[in-house]
Design a protein around this motif. Structure first.
Motif, PDB file in Angstrom:
ATOM      1  N   MET A   1       0.904  -1.171   0.005  1.00  0.00           N
ATOM      2  CA  MET A   1       0.057   0.166   0.038  1.00  0.00           C
ATOM      3  C   MET A   1       0.867   1.339  -0.209  1.00  0.00           C
ATOM      4  O   MET A   1       0.561   2.113  -0.942  1.00  0.00           O
ATOM      5  CB  MET A   1      -0.881  -0.030   1.297  1.00  0.00           C
ATOM      6  N   VAL A   2       1.785   1.372   0.921  1.00  0.00           N
ATOM      7  CA  VAL A   2       2.682   2.429   0.755  1.00  0.00           C
ATOM      8  C   VAL A   2       3.404   2.459  -0.333  1.00  0.00           C
ATOM      9  O   VAL A   2       3.425   3.828  -0.838  1.00  0.00           O
ATOM     10  CB  VAL A   2       3.801   2.255   2.122  1.00  0.00           C
ATOM     11  N   LEU A   3       4.047   1.552  -0.956  1.00  0.00           N
ATOM     12  CA  LEU A   3       4.883   1.618  -2.155  1.00  0.00           C
ATOM     13  C   LEU A   3       3.772   2.261  -3.210  1.00  0.00           C
ATOM     14  O   LEU A   3       4.283   3.038  -4.200  1.00  0.00           O
ATOM     15  CB  LEU A   3       5.692   0.360  -2.569  1.00  0.00           C
ATOM     16  N   LEU A   4       2.854   1.590  -3.392  1.00  0.00           N
ATOM     17  CA  LEU A   4       1.742   2.089  -4.495  1.00  0.00           C
ATOM     18  C   LEU A   4       1.356   3.454  -4.367  1.00  0.00           C
ATOM     19  O   LEU A   4       1.623   4.297  -5.239  1.00  0.00           O
ATOM     20  CB  LEU A   4       0.600   1.324  -4.423  1.00  0.00           C
ATOM     21  N   THR A   5       1.190   3.934  -2.978  1.00  0.00           N
ATOM     22  CA  THR A   5       0.908   5.355  -2.853  1.00  0.00           C
ATOM     23  C   THR A   5       2.149   6.325  -3.099  1.00  0.00           C
ATOM     24  O   THR A   5       1.983   7.248  -3.843  1.00  0.00           O
ATOM     25  CB  THR A   5       0.520   5.575  -1.371  1.00  0.00           C
ATOM     26  N   GLU A   6       3.277   6.079  -2.917  1.00  0.00           N
ATOM     27  CA  GLU A   6       4.409   6.486  -3.222  1.00  0.00           C
ATOM     28  C   GLU A   6       4.592   6.632  -4.727  1.00  0.00           C
ATOM     29  O   GLU A   6       4.965   7.784  -5.381  1.00  0.00           O
ATOM     30  CB  GLU A   6       5.808   6.057  -2.276  1.00  0.00           C
ATOM     31  N   PHE A   7       4.246   5.619  -5.487  1.00  0.00           N
ATOM     32  CA  PHE A   7       4.541   5.820  -6.955  1.00  0.00           C
ATOM     33  C   PHE A   7       3.541   6.530  -7.586  1.00  0.00           C
ATOM     34  O   PHE A   7       3.523   7.430  -8.316  1.00  0.00           O
ATOM     35  CB  PHE A   7       4.249   4.128  -7.394  1.00  0.00           C
ATOM     36  N   VAL A   8       2.244   6.297  -7.019  1.00  0.00           N
ATOM     37  CA  VAL A   8       1.170   7.198  -7.452  1.00  0.00           C
ATOM     38  C   VAL A   8       1.310   8.674  -7.488  1.00  0.00           C
ATOM     39  O   VAL A   8       1.083   9.547  -8.159  1.00  0.00           O
ATOM     40  CB  VAL A   8      -0.318   6.536  -7.007  1.00  0.00           C
ATOM     41  N   VAL A   9       1.868   8.985  -6.236  1.00  0.00           N
ATOM     42  CA  VAL A   9       1.823  10.349  -5.775  1.00  0.00           C
ATOM     43  C   VAL A   9       2.992  10.917  -6.449  1.00  0.00           C
ATOM     44  O   VAL A   9       3.177  12.149  -6.944  1.00  0.00           O
ATOM     45  CB  VAL A   9       2.293  10.534  -4.236  1.00  0.00           C
ATOM     46  N   SER A  10       4.120  10.168  -6.772  1.00  0.00           N
ATOM     47  CA  SER A  10       5.348  10.829  -7.580  1.00  0.00           C
ATOM     48  C   SER A  10       4.857  10.964  -8.849  1.00  0.00           C
ATOM     49  O   SER A  10       5.438  11.912  -9.545  1.00  0.00           O
ATOM     50  CB  SER A  10       6.362   9.680  -7.552  1.00  0.00           C
ATOM     51  N   GLN A  11       3.861  10.201  -9.533  1.00  0.00           N
ATOM     52  CA  GLN A  11       3.409  10.483 -10.758  1.00  0.00           C
ATOM     53  C   GLN A  11       2.737  11.399 -11.024  1.00  0.00           C
ATOM     54  O   GLN A  11       2.667  12.470 -11.768  1.00  0.00           O
ATOM     55  CB  GLN A  11       2.609   9.077 -11.356  1.00  0.00           C
ATOM     56  N   ILE A  12       1.800  11.861 -10.043  1.00  0.00           N
ATOM     57  CA  ILE A  12       0.997  13.198  -9.955  1.00  0.00           C
ATOM     58  C   ILE A  12       1.871  14.107  -9.787  1.00  0.00           C
ATOM     59  O   ILE A  12       1.595  15.428 -10.632  1.00  0.00           O
ATOM     60  CB  ILE A  12      -0.012  13.230  -8.669  1.00  0.00           C
ATOM     61  N   ARG A  13       2.874  14.163  -8.921  1.00  0.00           N
ATOM     62  CA  ARG A  13       3.791  15.435  -8.678  1.00  0.00           C
ATOM     63  C   ARG A  13       4.414  15.585  -9.993  1.00  0.00           C
ATOM     64  O   ARG A  13       4.518  16.800 -10.415  1.00  0.00           O
ATOM     65  CB  ARG A  13       4.777  15.047  -7.765  1.00  0.00           C
ATOM     66  N   LYS A  14       4.892  14.754 -10.757  1.00  0.00           N
ATOM     67  CA  LYS A  14       5.321  14.924 -12.089  1.00  0.00           C
ATOM     68  C   LYS A  14       4.450  15.579 -13.043  1.00  0.00           C
ATOM     69  O   LYS A  14       4.933  16.376 -14.037  1.00  0.00           O
ATOM     70  CB  LYS A  14       5.824  13.601 -12.751  1.00  0.00           C
ATOM     71  N   LYS A  15       3.078  15.345 -13.116  1.00  0.00           N
ATOM     72  CA  LYS A  15       2.180  16.000 -14.155  1.00  0.00           C
ATOM     73  C   LYS A  15       1.955  17.413 -13.551  1.00  0.00           C
ATOM     74  O   LYS A  15       1.718  18.152 -14.544  1.00  0.00           O
ATOM     75  CB  LYS A  15       0.854  15.234 -13.742  1.00  0.00           C
ATOM     76  N   VAL A  16       2.100  17.877 -12.216  1.00  0.00           N
ATOM     77  CA  VAL A  16       1.618  19.052 -11.766  1.00  0.00           C
ATOM     78  C   VAL A  16       2.886  19.993 -11.677  1.00  0.00           C
ATOM     79  O   VAL A  16       2.660  21.032 -11.754  1.00  0.00           O
ATOM     80  CB  VAL A  16       0.993  19.007 -10.742  1.00  0.00           C
ATOM     81  N   SER A  17       4.243  19.517 -11.736  1.00  0.00           N
ATOM     82  CA  SER A  17       5.252  20.333 -11.721  1.00  0.00           C
ATOM     83  C   SER A  17       5.666  20.872 -12.869  1.00  0.00           C
ATOM     84  O   SER A  17       5.246  20.549 -13.985  1.00  0.00           O
ATOM     85  CB  SER A  17       6.353  19.208 -10.901  1.00  0.00           C
TER      86      SER A  17
END
Length: 262
Positions: A246-262
């Motif tokens: 759960m934690v690893l998936l959350t970190e992956f999804v969050v990192s992908q979202i950050r890349k989209k908004v940065s």
């Protein structure tokens, strides 16, 4: 000029060495004061590894489907705790920032209140709230909200303070209302920071939700604790694996979202 640069460089090296030796001295003093014996840890390590291998491995996923509601609870704790807190923390951030709140006494009062929220650990909140609400989901959710509001309010206020006042002052001098300054001047600059801080907080709250369960606040943590107390180590290990995923998936999804908004 070159000699001056050399002297500056030597002085920086000396300061770095002093700082490094200071850190080493503090760490060594801490080990001595706490009576921590590194040799005992090294000697006990093989026994610890043997205990984990013999009692926890292999993981028992036989009843994992029955824990699905608790896994969902853990995720929803983090979702509600983070995004409800993010909504409230935005207004506290406005009250704490010099850019948006010129009233010093009010600004200091809000900062003191938020500092109290921020510096009380989430497990302490949970332990206190258990006496009011008893064991259950309300405890976990409120503990997360209190701790997260404190963290996000401070982060939002600092981000707002870092936004250059030139654009805001130009809008104010042109006769714009507070809402116009907020919508057209502040929000476009603040939204990227809002997204980053909120997503970072969500990552933290996924882990915190599981820990809260271990003090009776619901979610997956309470079953990990229960299985360990009942010596059902293989089932506990399966839930630990689920938590890690759960934690690893959350970190992956969050990192992908950050890349989209940065």
């Amino acid at each position: 000029m070159e000699r001056a640069n050399q002297l500056i460089f030597k002085e920086k090296k000396r300061q770095n060495r002093v700082f490094l030796f200071g850190v080493i001295a503090v760490v060594l003093f801490s080990f001595v004061y706490l009576d921590v014996n590194i040799l005992e840890i090294i000697v006990a390590l093989p026994s610890f590894v043997q205990f984990i291998v013999s009692h926890f491995i292999p993981a028992n996923f036989k009843n994992i489907a029955t824990y699905a509601p608790l896994i969902l609870e853990t995720i929803l704790f983090a979702v509600v705790g983070t995004y409800f807190s993010a909504f409230l923390a935005f207004f506290f951030g406005l009250l704490m920032s010099e850019q948006t709140n010129p009233i010093l006494p009010l600004r200091m009062f809000v900062r003191i209140c938020i500092s109290l929220l921020r510096n009380i650990p989430v497990l302490v909140w949970a332990s206190l709230l258990v006496y009011i609400f008893g064991i259950g989901n309300m405890v976990g959710l409120l503990a997360l909200i209190f701790a997260t509001i404190g963290f996000l309010s401070r982060s939002y206020a600092d981000s707002i303070d870092e936004i250059g006042s030139t654009k805001l002052e130009a809008l104010k001098s042109s006769g714009a209302s507070f809402m116009q300054v907020l919508v057209h001047g502040l929000l476009p600059e603040f939204i990227p920071s809002w997204i980053n801080w909120t997503l970072f907080s969500f990552e933290i709250n996924i882990r915190a939700s599981a820990i809260l369960g271990m003090v009776g606040a619901g979610g997956i943590g309470i079953m990990i604790q229960t299985n360990i107390r009942l010596f059902k180590y293989h089932e506990a290990f399966s839930l630990i694996i689920v938590l890690v995923v759960m934690v690893l998936l959350t970190e992956f999804v969050v990192s992908q979202i950050r890349k989209k908004v940065s």
